[in-house]
Write a protein that holds these residues in place. Structure first.
Motif, PDB file in Angstrom:
ATOM      1  N   LEU A  35       0.022   5.300   1.898  1.00 31.93           N
ATOM      2  CA  LEU A  35      -0.994   4.911   0.932  1.00 31.93           C
ATOM      3  C   LEU A  35      -1.451   3.466   1.061  1.00 31.93           C
ATOM      4  O   LEU A  35      -2.471   3.090   0.501  1.00 31.93           O
ATOM      5  N   ASP A  36      -0.748   2.658   1.809  1.00 26.04           N
ATOM      6  CA  ASP A  36      -1.188   1.297   2.147  1.00 26.04           C
ATOM      7  C   ASP A  36      -1.401   1.273   3.657  1.00 26.04           C
ATOM      8  O   ASP A  36      -0.514   0.904   4.434  1.00 26.04           O
ATOM      9  N   LEU A  37      -2.582   1.695   4.099  1.00 25.93           N
ATOM     10  CA  LEU A  37      -2.826   1.891   5.525  1.00 25.93           C
ATOM     11  C   LEU A  37      -2.690   0.619   6.353  1.00 25.93           C
ATOM     12  O   LEU A  37      -2.119   0.650   7.440  1.00 25.93           O
ATOM     13  N   TYR A 107      -9.073   0.821   6.657  1.00 27.74           N
ATOM     14  CA  TYR A 107      -7.796   0.769   5.951  1.00 27.74           C
ATOM     15  C   TYR A 107      -8.005   0.504   4.462  1.00 27.74           C
ATOM     16  O   TYR A 107      -7.354   1.106   3.618  1.00 27.74           O
ATOM     17  N   GLU A 108      -8.904  -0.398   4.154  1.00 26.43           N
ATOM     18  CA  GLU A 108      -9.177  -0.731   2.752  1.00 26.43           C
ATOM     19  C   GLU A 108      -9.787   0.455   2.004  1.00 26.43           C
ATOM     20  O   GLU A 108      -9.325   0.823   0.924  1.00 26.43           O
ATOM     21  N   ALA A 113      -3.925   3.551  -2.170  1.00 26.05           N
ATOM     22  CA  ALA A 113      -3.469   2.444  -3.019  1.00 26.05           C
ATOM     23  C   ALA A 113      -4.575   1.951  -3.938  1.00 26.05           C
ATOM     24  O   ALA A 113      -4.303   1.470  -5.041  1.00 26.05           O
ATOM     25  N   GLN A 114      -5.824   2.099  -3.505  1.00 31.95           N
ATOM     26  CA  GLN A 114      -6.959   1.625  -4.297  1.00 31.95           C
ATOM     27  C   GLN A 114      -7.169   2.437  -5.576  1.00 31.95           C
ATOM     28  O   GLN A 114      -7.812   1.959  -6.504  1.00 31.95           O
ATOM     29  N   VAL A 115      -6.642   3.678  -5.616  1.00 33.20           N
ATOM     30  CA  VAL A 115      -6.950   4.568  -6.751  1.00 33.20           C
ATOM     31  C   VAL A 115      -5.733   5.203  -7.415  1.00 33.20           C
ATOM     32  O   VAL A 115      -5.894   5.967  -8.373  1.00 33.20           O
ATOM     33  N   VAL A 116      -4.512   4.904  -6.961  1.00 33.80           N
ATOM     34  CA  VAL A 116      -3.343   5.581  -7.539  1.00 33.80           C
ATOM     35  C   VAL A 116      -3.165   5.299  -9.027  1.00 33.80           C
ATOM     36  O   VAL A 116      -2.615   6.131  -9.750  1.00 33.80           O
ATOM     37  N   ALA A 117      -3.662   4.188  -9.498  1.00 34.22           N
ATOM     38  CA  ALA A 117      -3.551   3.877 -10.936  1.00 34.22           C
ATOM     39  C   ALA A 117      -4.391   4.846 -11.773  1.00 34.22           C
ATOM     40  O   ALA A 117      -4.125   5.023 -12.961  1.00 34.22           O
ATOM     41  N   ARG A 118      -5.379   5.483 -11.153  1.00 31.27           N
ATOM     42  CA  ARG A 118      -6.272   6.398 -11.874  1.00 31.27           C
ATOM     43  C   ARG A 118      -5.851   7.863 -11.792  1.00 31.27           C
ATOM     44  O   ARG A 118      -6.523   8.732 -12.330  1.00 31.27           O
ATOM     45  N   ARG A 135       4.800   1.560   4.876  1.00 28.43           N
ATOM     46  CA  ARG A 135       5.081   0.462   3.959  1.00 28.43           C
ATOM     47  C   ARG A 135       4.294   0.669   2.672  1.00 28.43           C
ATOM     48  O   ARG A 135       3.104   0.966   2.713  1.00 28.43           O
ATOM     49  N   ILE A 136       4.971   0.524   1.570  1.00 33.02           N
ATOM     50  CA  ILE A 136       4.313   0.529   0.267  1.00 33.02           C
ATOM     51  C   ILE A 136       4.420  -0.899  -0.254  1.00 33.02           C
ATOM     52  O   ILE A 136       5.523  -1.423  -0.417  1.00 33.02           O
ATOM     53  N   THR A 137       3.290  -1.517  -0.488  1.00 33.21           N
ATOM     54  CA  THR A 137       3.282  -2.913  -0.921  1.00 33.21           C
ATOM     55  C   THR A 137       3.811  -3.013  -2.348  1.00 33.21           C
ATOM     56  O   THR A 137       3.778  -2.030  -3.105  1.00 33.21           O
TER      57      THR A 137
END
Length: 187
Positions: A35-37, A107-108, A113-118, A135-137
């Motif tokens: 999820l963090d490409l 990657y961005e 990672a950009q949307v997992v909060a939603r 890697r998960i930041t």
């Protein structure tokens, strides 16, 4: 359910639905999701992961050659020359053919990672701390842990999609798959 890059895809989809998931979608699960490409691509460049990177690069080149045979004139195989890393491939092939400006842009934009909060569906994420290249930041880890719809399970061992356990009590020792089946059955 998705594994590795497929895990990134299902998490990204669930996050992009942003509360508007189709009725048929009752939950998602991801095992060793990338999820963090950018961070994961960087980890592939480590000397200890060079064999993984070379294998992925070889596989991706082979796939592109196959696609070029299926779709004559669509793919320029000369773009495969002098690719030495996955980042090179993503910059010269993935970004070029998929409409991204660069590997970094890909990657961005493509990282879950950009949307997992939603994510608003019940979600299971399994990740091993000893995964050699996913890697998960810290920021993504926090988003996963703070989302009440996400059950984030991080184990000490499991490698990349490995998660083996002793076979007993009807289990064949595939720990991650057993957890995913239990999760989906509860839904």
């Amino acid at each position: 359910l998705g594994f590795s890059m497929g895990g990134n895809i299902v998490l990204k989809l669930a996050g992009e639905w942003d509360g508007q998931a189709p009725a048929q979608a009752r939950g998602v699960a991801a095992v060793s999701p990338a999820l963090d490409l950018a961070a994961s691509a960087q980890a592939l460049h480590l000397r200890s992961n060079r064999l993984y990177e070379l294998f992925f690069l070889w596989s991706l080149k082979r796939r592109l050659r196959h696609k070029a045979r299926l779709f004559a004139g669509r793919y320029d195989l000369a773009r495969l020359r002098r690719l030495r890393s996955l980042r090179d491939f993503d910059d010269r092939i993935t970004a070029f053919y998929c409409g991204f400006g660069s590997a970094e842009d890909y990657y961005e934009q493509a990282s879950a990672a950009q949307v997992v909060a939603r994510i608003s569906l019940p979600t299971l994420v399994l990740h091993a701390l000893d995964d050699p290249f996913i890697r998960i930041t810290p920021a993504s880890r926090q988003k996963l842990r703070e989302n009440p719809c996400v059950r984030f399970v991080e184990t000490e061992h499991g490698g990349h999609c490995g998660f083996l356990a002793p076979a007993r009590g009807g289990s064949d020792g595939r720990w991650a798959e057993d957890r995913v089946i239990e999760f989906f059955r509860r839904l």
